[in-house]
Design an enzyme around this catalytic site. Structure first.
Site, mmCIF file in Angstrom:
data_model
loop_
_atom_site.group_PDB
_atom_site.id
_atom_site.type_symbol
_atom_site.label_atom_id
_atom_site.label_comp_id
_atom_site.label_asym_id
_atom_site.label_seq_id
_atom_site.Cartn_x
_atom_site.Cartn_y
_atom_site.Cartn_z
ATOM 1 N N GLU A 156 -21.934 -6.372 -49.568
ATOM 2 C CA GLU A 156 -23.008 -7.007 -50.111
ATOM 3 C C GLU A 156 -22.344 -8.473 -50.797
ATOM 4 O OE1 GLU A 156 -25.435 -4.317 -52.382
ATOM 5 O OE2 GLU A 156 -25.998 -3.287 -50.430
ATOM 6 N N GLU A 215 -24.114 0.624 -58.460
ATOM 7 C CA GLU A 215 -23.360 1.578 -57.896
ATOM 8 C C GLU A 215 -21.809 1.339 -58.413
ATOM 9 O OE1 GLU A 215 -25.545 -0.022 -56.231
ATOM 10 O OE2 GLU A 215 -26.827 1.424 -55.184
ATOM 11 N N ASP A 247 -25.921 -5.305 -59.717
ATOM 12 C CA ASP A 247 -26.195 -3.880 -58.801
ATOM 13 C C ASP A 247 -25.964 -2.744 -59.871
ATOM 14 O OD1 ASP A 247 -27.226 -2.392 -56.807
ATOM 15 O OD2 ASP A 247 -25.689 -3.053 -55.492
ATOM 16 N N HIS A 294 -20.425 -2.802 -55.014
ATOM 17 C CA HIS A 294 -19.975 -1.518 -54.527
ATOM 18 C C HIS A 294 -19.364 -1.927 -53.019
ATOM 19 C CE1 HIS A 294 -23.647 -1.423 -52.047
ATOM 20 N NE2 HIS A 294 -24.240 -1.746 -53.113
ATOM 21 N N HIS A 330 -30.619 -4.249 -58.076
ATOM 22 C CA HIS A 330 -30.417 -2.623 -57.699
ATOM 23 C C HIS A 330 -32.036 -2.083 -57.750
ATOM 24 C CE1 HIS A 330 -28.906 1.293 -57.345
ATOM 25 N NE2 HIS A 330 -29.735 1.737 -58.478
ATOM 26 N N HIS A 376 -22.686 1.075 -49.405
ATOM 27 C CA HIS A 376 -23.788 0.799 -48.387
ATOM 28 C C HIS A 376 -23.945 -0.461 -48.116
ATOM 29 C CE1 HIS A 376 -25.719 0.546 -52.237
ATOM 30 N NE2 HIS A 376 -26.585 -0.217 -51.721
HETATM 31 ZN ZN LIG Z 1 -27.624 -0.741 -55.790
#
Ligand SMILES: [Zn+2]
Length: 274
Positions: free
Chosen positions: A135, A10, A8, A104, A60, A116
């Site tokens: 996630e 973040e 990802d 994240h 991402h 998120h």
């Molecule tokens: Zn992401």
């Protein structure tokens, strides 16, 4: 030894704002370089421990953030949009270990930079077996389905804690401390990469005692949306039950099928999220 790496963005040391994670632009170009360095640090650590084959699944945004020719270890690169198994596309039982790099925290959990759960405009929280997950926990369903342990996560402290709840014994390289969703104290990028490299090596050296994700089957994902329209639309998908004004529930004995239904919910509701 064959390693699957889902990246990802973040969770990269230094990243604190969406503008740093979305192109085009000079800021994005700078931070995608830091991400590339962290991905390569994880590969380098894996090679230190004897890994020889790598697949990097870019997970991402539009999923084309890395420079394929600059990946270490002769890694194959899975990039681009509309992957049916999304952040875990390409994983199968031939892999020995899963790495989650630059992850994240969840939307419903403690403060974490750019937190998120798949879609900040649509999804308020997700629980797996009654436990709040991000996630990392949701993606662990796919690892469980293929019988591959998730052995490394990198990101902030919240991300590490959330991963540990589903993947007991996971090695966590904590490269920043989130202050809010948009502020963090990060390690210097060189220090972050050194930590990720040593964490990746330690994770694989302990592979013989690594456990599969601790998810009981059949498993249930409970999704809380930000408004009722999203829940109304989601429950038209086969296997998705409306359980409240804002809530739906998905239960499946097959964790990969459960994940794919969830991904379908994510993709469908994206079209009507503000
Ligand atoms: Zn992401």
């Amino acid at each position: 030894m064959k390693v699957y790496l889902s990246s990802d963005m973040e969770g990269t040391a230094g990243v604190v704002d969406w503008g740093q994670c979305r192109g085009p632009g000079a800021e994005y170009d700078h931070y995608r370089r830091l991400l590339q360095d962290e991905v390569n640090a994880a590969i380098a650590g894996a090679m230190d421990a004897g890994a020889t084959e790598f697949l990097v699944n870019d997970s991402h945004s539009s999923m084309q953030n890395l420079r394929p020719g600059e990946l270490l270890g002769g890694a194959r690169y899975l990039s681009g949009r509309h992957k049916p198994t999304y952040m875990m596309e390409g994983l199968d039982a031939s892999f020995d270990a899963v790495f989650l790099v630059s992850y994240h925290g969840s939307m419903g959990g403690p403060s974490s930079v750019l937190s998120h759960t798949y879609n900040p405009a649509a999804i308020a929280r997700v629980r797996l077996g009654g436990v709040e997950v991000g996630e990392s926990g949701i993606n662990a369903l796919v690892a469980l389905g293929h019988g591959v342990p998730v052995v490394l996560v990198t990101g902030d402290e919240t991300t590490a804690e959330e991963a540990r709840a589903v993947c007991p014994g996971i090695e966590a390289a904590v490269v920043k401390r989130s202050v809010t969703r948009f502020a963090a104290e990060s390690l210097h990028p060189d220090e972050a990469c050194a930590l990720i490299r040593s964490g990746a090596a330690a994770a694989l050296r302990g592979l013989s005692s690594a456990r599969l994700p601790a998810i009981e089957l059949p498993a249930t994902l409970e999704v809380t949306f930000r408004n009722a329209d999203l829940a109304e639309m989601a429950c038209r998908i086969v296997g998705v039950e409306r359980t409240g004004v804002l809530e739906v529930s998905i239960t499946d004995a097959d964790p990969v099928e459960l994940y794919r239904t969830f991904v379908t919910v994510v993709l469908l509701t994206r079209g009507i999220a503000e």
